[in-house]
Design an enzyme around this catalytic site. Sequence first.
Site, short mmCIF file in Angstrom:
data_model
loop_
_atom_site.label_atom_id
_atom_site.label_comp_id
_atom_site.label_asym_id
_atom_site.label_seq_id
_atom_site.Cartn_x
_atom_site.Cartn_y
_atom_site.Cartn_z
N SER A 397 0.81 -1.21 0.00
CA SER A 397 0.00 0.00 0.00
C SER A 397 0.86 1.27 0.00
O SER A 397 1.56 1.53 -0.97
CB SER A 397 -0.96 -0.04 1.19
OG SER A 397 -1.94 0.96 1.08
N LYS A 422 -0.76 -3.99 -3.36
CA LYS A 422 -2.05 -3.43 -2.94
C LYS A 422 -2.11 -2.00 -3.45
O LYS A 422 -1.49 -1.11 -2.89
CB LYS A 422 -2.17 -3.46 -1.41
CG LYS A 422 -3.37 -2.66 -0.87
CD LYS A 422 -4.70 -3.23 -1.32
CE LYS A 422 -5.86 -2.55 -0.63
NZ LYS A 422 -6.14 -1.20 -1.05
#
Length: 483
Positions: A397, A422
């Site tokens: 992320s 992600k």
Amino acid sequence: MRLLLPFPSPLSATSPPPQSFPEYPPPSQFNCSTLTKIFKKSVIGTLTGALSLTLVFSSPIASIAADIDPYLSLNPPDSSLNYFDSSPEDCPEEEEADSEIPEDEIKPQLVSNEGIVEEAWEIVNDAFLDTRSLKWTPETWQKQKEEILASPFKSRSKAHEVIKKMLASLGDQYTRFLSPDEFSRMSKYDISGIGINLREVSDGGGNVKLKVLGIVLDGPADIAGVKQGDEILAVNGMDVSGKSSFEVSSLLQGPSKTYVELKVKHGKCGPLKSIKVQRQVNAQTPVSYRLEKVDNGKISVGYIRLKEFNALARKDLVTAMKRLQDKGASYFVMDLRDNLGGLVQAGIETAKLFLDEGDTVIYTAGRDTMAQKTVIADKKPLITAPLIVMVNNRTASASEIVASALHDNCKAVLVGERTYGKGLIQSVFELRDGSGVVVTIGKYVTPNHMDINGGGIEPDFRNLPAWDEVKERLSKCNILQQS
């Protein structure tokens, strides 16, 4: 107005990192002697220097369907309206300022069960980005609506169940329904350290105000007199006009039992008030660092471990880097292994520290124009020294945004394992009965136009290279970029 932040990676926090790369130790064992030994080694094996991603989706290790994500900002029921905003003409004359509508005369907005289902349907119809199944079309979605609304729903719980099934049919693990209780808890998540959740809203004239979206009941701010809907004007005497909610949340953080003074405006039209709030949450720094001498003391390396991207990440990273520079560091290692992400804005602000003014940090792509933007570095870099960023398959992320931004702009080489992958953006929408839906509306694309999601980011080296090789790789990258 849509405030977009992605979910943390659905990786299990307790599962140990794989042991595929014994040439370098895990972060917990990364000490002075190992660092010195590693930098004396030659490269055992390398991977391609170009950023190479695959669009094949990797199934997450653990589903987050039952989790409440603390890192999301929220939308009002009608995303085209800023429900805390007021224009000058909304405010009564001074002699009428004290008149209020009694609370018992304020009626809740009634909405039918079918209306709730249709509202959720419309949100998906307007904003959903299909990144996995590639089967979603406006035509099939319209047909599903007609089938769903063909018969009435006798209860609100039945309507909620229909919404859950409707969202599940999209085949997107991050798009899901929130009960009123779940939505309420999310809206009050605190990254400020004093029990409030801030959001940025437009004043209708091109400027942005900071409003208290959620407040923790009996939390420090609530006890001191801060109210939901208050506009934050200053923190400790510093005007916060033009600052982001992330920046102001960072200003509010501090040691437990210390005080922070807020200047707020109650309600739409005042009054102004100064409020002292005693912090009760002791903010934890995610940064640790040290200086290492390698190559018989000829080279000073600043090693920085960044565990997560919280509200203190950027500020504490700046402090660490300046101290290491003062001690003579001429090279840097940023360790992002096992960093699952956190606040995306903290990751973006961290990446900007290393980039030249005008460099692209990240692109966001989506069906809705609100989800399409280019994030650009707007200042000169804090350091220009050669940099290694260490990654593994639990780098996710916000960490992947940082790694790709520094790599694609020729500011760092990546060392370790392919990252998790992600790179989706979710937005939270409140429905008119107090429930909500979380919908995937976009994805992150690296400066080199690679899709982060699913495939992750391939590093340049599996093992730490010699610094001469790092400098050579970065030099070639810059030449190719300029040409």
